[in-house]
Design an enzyme around this catalytic site. Structure first.
Site, short mmCIF file in Angstrom:
data_model
loop_
_atom_site.label_atom_id
_atom_site.label_comp_id
_atom_site.label_asym_id
_atom_site.label_seq_id
_atom_site.Cartn_x
_atom_site.Cartn_y
_atom_site.Cartn_z
N GLU A 51 1.08 -1.13 -0.01
CA GLU A 51 0.12 -0.03 -0.02
C GLU A 51 0.95 1.24 -0.06
OE1 GLU A 51 -2.81 -0.10 3.28
OE2 GLU A 51 -3.58 -2.23 2.61
N CYS A 52 1.83 1.10 -0.71
CA CYS A 52 2.87 2.37 -0.76
C CYS A 52 2.89 3.05 -2.20
CB CYS A 52 4.23 1.73 -0.63
SG CYS A 52 5.61 2.97 -0.80
N GLY A 53 3.09 4.28 -2.10
CA GLY A 53 3.41 5.08 -3.67
C GLY A 53 4.34 4.25 -4.51
#
Length: 164
Positions: free
Chosen positions: A35-37
């Site tokens: 769930e990271c950029g």
């Protein structure tokens, strides 16, 4: 410790995996998060795996929840996400810590071998990458912002080297 082959980590399925099983390969070790950029880098990592695996290269993914709680899932959820979203075929390992007192011994070693920006030892964020030579020593450390495709030339250079 003098090389990566002296370590062991648990696979995503929880089985002990000696890193000596990767002896003689060029490795790209990455701390990952779902769930990271930077999560879209999974696609680039998978492209590297597909491009170079036959020549003796593997990406090793180590999920970590230390940065913004961006890897909240359990092993089953992480595996399903990687497979369904990015068709990941490279080895994934159990979620670990990469910083602090509970950091996995592999990451304690990696960060002591190659320091980051301004000589810092700590991992700054998800998708920090370490490229290792065939002899299991660390060649280079890359920041989270370094896209997998930007590492191709270094991978090709290491693959061209003759094993010791």
């Amino acid at each position: 410790m003098s090389n990566v082959y002296q370590f062991e980590a648990n696979s995503l399925s929880g089985q002990p995996q000696p890193l000596a099983d990767y002896r003689g390969k060029v490795l790209l070790i990455v701390n990952t998060a779902s769930e990271c950029g930077f999560t879209p880098q999974y696609a680039g990592l998978q492209t590297l795996q597909a491009s170079y695996q036959a020549r003796g290269f593997d990406v090793l993914g180590f999920p970590c929840n230390q940065f913004g709680k961006q890897e909240p899932g359990d092993a089953e959820q992480i595996g399903a996400f990687c497979e369904s979203r990015f068709h990941v075929t490279f080895p994934m390992f159990e979620k670990i810590d990469v910083n602090g007192a509970d950091a996995h011994p592999l990451y304690k070693w990696l960060t002591s071998e190659k320091r980051g920006f301004l000589g810092t030892q700590a991992i700054k964020w998800n998708f920090t990458k370490f490229l290792l030579r065939r002899d299991g020593t660390v060649f280079k450390r890359y920041a989270s912002t370094t896209k997998p495709e930007e590492i191709r030339a270094d991978i090709e250079s290491l693959l061209a080297e003759q094993p010791a």
